[in-house]
Structures are given as C-alpha cells and as structure tokens.
Design an enzyme around this catalytic site. Structure first.
Site, mmCIF file in Angstrom:
data_model
loop_
_atom_site.group_PDB
_atom_site.id
_atom_site.type_symbol
_atom_site.label_atom_id
_atom_site.label_comp_id
_atom_site.label_asym_id
_atom_site.label_seq_id
_atom_site.Cartn_x
_atom_site.Cartn_y
_atom_site.Cartn_z
ATOM 1 N N HIS A 135 42.223 49.783 39.535
ATOM 2 C CA HIS A 135 42.112 51.248 39.567
ATOM 3 C C HIS A 135 42.224 51.751 40.998
ATOM 4 C CE1 HIS A 135 37.928 51.187 41.159
ATOM 5 N NE2 HIS A 135 37.769 50.115 40.396
ATOM 6 N N CYS A 166 35.638 44.878 39.577
ATOM 7 C CA CYS A 166 36.981 45.422 39.388
ATOM 8 C C CYS A 166 37.732 45.435 40.717
ATOM 9 C CB CYS A 166 36.905 46.824 38.803
ATOM 10 S SG CYS A 166 36.347 46.853 37.080
#
Length: 489
Positions: free
Chosen positions: A376, A395
């Site tokens: 992301h 992440c």
C-alpha cells in the site's frame, strides 16, 4: 570499500586475457538480461541469473583481496558533527552551610571562608553568666575582626569527550578507505570528517546525512570477506529461487527494503519500501496481487488494535486516528461515551475513512494470504528518507504507490487520467486485474543495481521470517539459503 572493481589474473598473458573477457561478460548491467541462443525474449530466470553472475563475480574479487589491517568503528550511539574532541566540564559549585549534613564539614573550596583576626591586646575573661559570643552572627567578642570571604568561582576544565575514541577510529577507517588524508586524522567530528562520511555513504548507496548510524557503521566495519559471505548467501538463495521465478513478478526484498518489478523478463523499476519491524516481521510469502483499491479505507488490524489503539482508547477516550469511525459490536459509537476498560478487543472495530490522512495512502494492492499482509501507499513519506526502514506492522509501504498502480492497472484499461478522476472523487473503488501479478517476498542480503554495482544489505531480523502457511518446495531452499543472517541493524 565495496565499490565495483574489475581485476584480471597475473600468471600469464593468456590467463589475463581470458580473465578480463570473462569479467567483461559477467559485468553486464542487470537490466540487460541476456537473450537465449535462439533469439527469444528474456525471462525472469535470465534477470535473476544475471544478478547471480554479477554478485558471484564481485564476491570472488573480494575473496581474492589480500588481508589488510582494518580499523572498526565499533558499536555505540550515532556519531555526528560536534562529537568527540574536548568538552568543558564544570566543577561542583559552592555549597551553602545549610546544605552540609550535621556533623560533617564542607569540602574545601565549597563554602565561604571565615577569617578571624584576634585583637592586638589580651581580652579579659568573659563573664560565665553572659551569653557566649558568636563570630559568624556578628556578635564576636569586642576587639575581634571577622572577615567573610566569598566562595571561589566555579572551576571549568576540559576533558576528552566519551565519543573521542570512536571518532578517532572513524577517522582512521576513512583514511584506510581513501576518503581522508593521513594529516586529516582527528578525534573531533568536524566539517572535514562529515564530508568524508557523506562521500562514503554515497559510494555505498546510503542516505548522505553525514551521520554514522548503525547502517553506516556496519558498512564501515564490514571486511571484504564478510561482504563476500553475505553475497554468497544471497546467490545461494537466488539459485533456489531462479527455477520457479515468473517472467512477470513483484519482488519484495526484506534486507534491502525495496520492491522490484520484473515485467515479461525485463526489469521495470525498483523503489524503496517500508517493511515489518523486528517485533512484527513481514513473512516470506508467495502470493499475487489480484486487485487494486483506489481511495481505500483502513481497518485497524487485530495486533495493532490490541497493542496500540486499545490502550489509547482506554487512556484518552479516543483512537488518536484522524477521520476514524469506531464500531462496538458492529454499531458506530462515540468513543468518549464508552468505558473501554470494560470492553474486550474482539468487540471493537476501527475504520479510517479514505483521504490524504489515511494510513494506507491512496492505493492498496490486495493479496490473497491469510496473514493480512498487502502492499500500500502511505500518508507519511518521511520514513523513505532513512536507510533503515523496518518500521511497519508487517505490511509493505511503497515509496511511489501511484506509479505502481498505473503500471498494474494498465492491462485493466485504466489510464492515468481515469485514476486521477477516481482519486478526485474521494470514493473507494476496487479494480480487479485481468491477470493476477505474482508477488515473492525474499531475504537477499545482496543485490545488483542497474549499473552493475553490487550492494550488501545487513539482515534486519535475527532470524529469517517464515510464512504462516506451509512453503512450497521451491520456497523452502530459498529461506534455507539465508538462515545465517548477520546481526540485525
């Protein structure tokens, strides 16, 4: 210094010519993956094979170097301009008589000095019934002269700073590497030393901040053989990975904290990334990107909720997240109206609305794993300015998520103008990819830049991370090739 050097053997002319020809062939830039003999296009295996050849070549050069004395800066705090040298130390100031414990005498030079001068003639014996005189109170026996001298001024002396030794070793190391002259040796971190540190950082592909943090320190202290060992470990892992590498793939390399995209056998881009911190490691996954979400919401994951956000809710009555909506048992609530000490984590859900302040930035690249790991953007790009970027909860944050989105969404017939319109709308939209893009998380402690320069990356984790799912046969050897990771930064 781990810069690219091409060397040739000396024993005979034929050997020199052969060695030089071989070195030239192996030093092909990483983006120019060789074609097969039949003239077919390059593949992902060719790209990785070129990296292996270049790293092995550089490792052989380092292993052939004669052993020389090498000064190590050593572990310690960050060294920066102004450290080392001599520092002023102020001796303890005057002590008031009231500060001295009863029954003890103040140290010399810390209290006012009382000088009592007796009278010139003998004083008659005082009346025993009278109150004794007190020289310090100003009621001395008549004829006695009392003079109270002021305390001496505070003493300032110069001593060597605690960091002087490490600054001196840093100077010696930079002289050994050729970034300073012998006469520039110093124990004071001055402008000249800072310029030399910046030059070294530039040669190593590090951020040129002029400070010796842990990443720069490890690069300075690393011997040629230590670097070669890291390179050999990386190529062993690459060889195990090479047989199964797709022609189009996203590579997430944890030690280098970078994301590389190979498209149809050609290197497309490499960018900086932020990966999981040591306490929340990013696992080694084999996955694929199936869709891209524009203007994503962010639902706080369970680990972050329990360890980070719930304590804030209980202490302050709010989440500390801008534009966040809090749900209790599936119903939106006003956080300040709830006694969160009586609420268990599984009843809570926190969702951040889309926008520039969203923790995922403007793009989320959706994977299929059950670990909640995905790629992301970010609302805080400052971390990309660091050499050490292991700071996420698992992440992977991308330095240029917009460029990645435009690249992956091109086959979905979504161009830059269409993406811009969707961003401006502020609405969340998920676009499925016509063909899922493979993603491979790897742990390679050496990489090759597009100009052929070989870089070494210290391990960021004490142990190589693993996936919660069982690895495939091709994944297991890749992890095994990097078990002996160096001390993490």
């Amino acid at each position: 210094m781990l810069t690219t050097i091409r060397t040739c053997a000396r024993p005979a002319l034929g050997a020199r010519v052969a060695a030089c020809l071989l070195a030239g062939l192996l030093a092909l830039p990483a983006q120019a993956a060789p074609s097969t003999a039949s003239g077919t296009s390059s593949t992902g295996r060719d790209v990785v094979g070129t990296w292996i050849a270049r790293i092995d070549q550089r490792a052989a050069e380092l292993e052939a170097m004669p052993r020389v004395q090498q000064t190590r800066v050593g572990y310690g705090s960050v060294l920066k301009k102004g450290d080392g040298g001599m520092v002023d130390v102020v001796a303890p100031g005057p002590v008031r008589p009231s500060d001295v414990p009863e029954g003890t005498a103040p140290a010399a030079g810390t209290a006012p000095t009382v000088v009592v001068t007796p009278p010139a003639e003998p004083i008659p014996q005082a009346d025993p019934s009278a109150t004794p005189g007190n020289a310090l109170s100003g009621t001395a026996t008549p004829g006695t002269v009392v003079e109270v001298l002021p305390p001496p001024p505070a003493l300032t002396i110069q001593v060597r700073a605690r960091t002087a030794d490490r600054v001196g070793r840093l100077s010696t190391r930079l002289i050994e590497l050729g970034f300073l002259n012998q006469e520039q040796w110093t124990e004071t971190f001055d402008d000249t030393l800072e310029v030399a540190v910046r030059a070294f950082q530039l040669s190593e592909g590090l951020m040129q901040d002029g400070k010796v943090g842990e990443v720069t320190r490890q690069a300075l202290d690393r011997t040629p053989r230590e670097a070669a060992k890291l390179m050999r470990g990386a190529t062993a892992s690459m060889r195990a990975f090479q047989a199964s590498v797709p022609d189009t793939v996203i590579l997430v390399n944890l030690p280098s904290q970078t994301v590389t995209y190979i498209e149809r056998g050609k290197l497309n881009f490499t960018m900086r990334a932020v990966v999981g911190r040591p306490s929340r490691q990013t696992p080694l996954l084999q996955d694929r990107v199936t869709s891209v979400t524009i203007n994503p919401t962010w639902t706080v994951p369970p680990t972050v909720l329990v360890e980070d956000k719930l304590p804030v809710l209980r202490k302050k009555g709010n989440t500390g997240i801008k534009d966040a909506v809090v749900y209790l048992d599936g119903v939106e609530v006003v956080p300040e109206s709830i006694n969160w000490w009586q609420v268990t984590p599984e009843r809570i859900r926190i969702v951040q609305k889309p926008g520039d302040d969203n923790a995922l930035g403007r793009f989320r690249f959706n994977l299929t794993n059950g670990d909640g790991i995905f790629l992301h953007g970010t609302n805080d790009p400052r971390l990309f300015e660091r050499d050490l970027r292991a700071a996420s909860s698992g992440c992977v944050r991308l330095a240029d998520a917009r460029m990645v989105a435009e690249t992956l969404l091109r086959p979905a017939k979504l161009d830059s103008a269409a993406i811009e319109r969707q961003l401006d709308s502020g609405k969340t939209k998920t676009v499925s990819l016509p063909n899922a893009v493979p993603v491979r998380f790897v742990y390679w402690t050496s990489t090759v830049e597009t100009d052929g320069t070989v870089r070494v990356h210290p391990g960021i984790y004490d142990d190589v991370p693993t996936s919660s799912s069982a690895p495939s046969a091709s994944q297991a050897p890749a992890a095994a090739g990097t078990v002996s990771a160096p001390r993490r930064v």
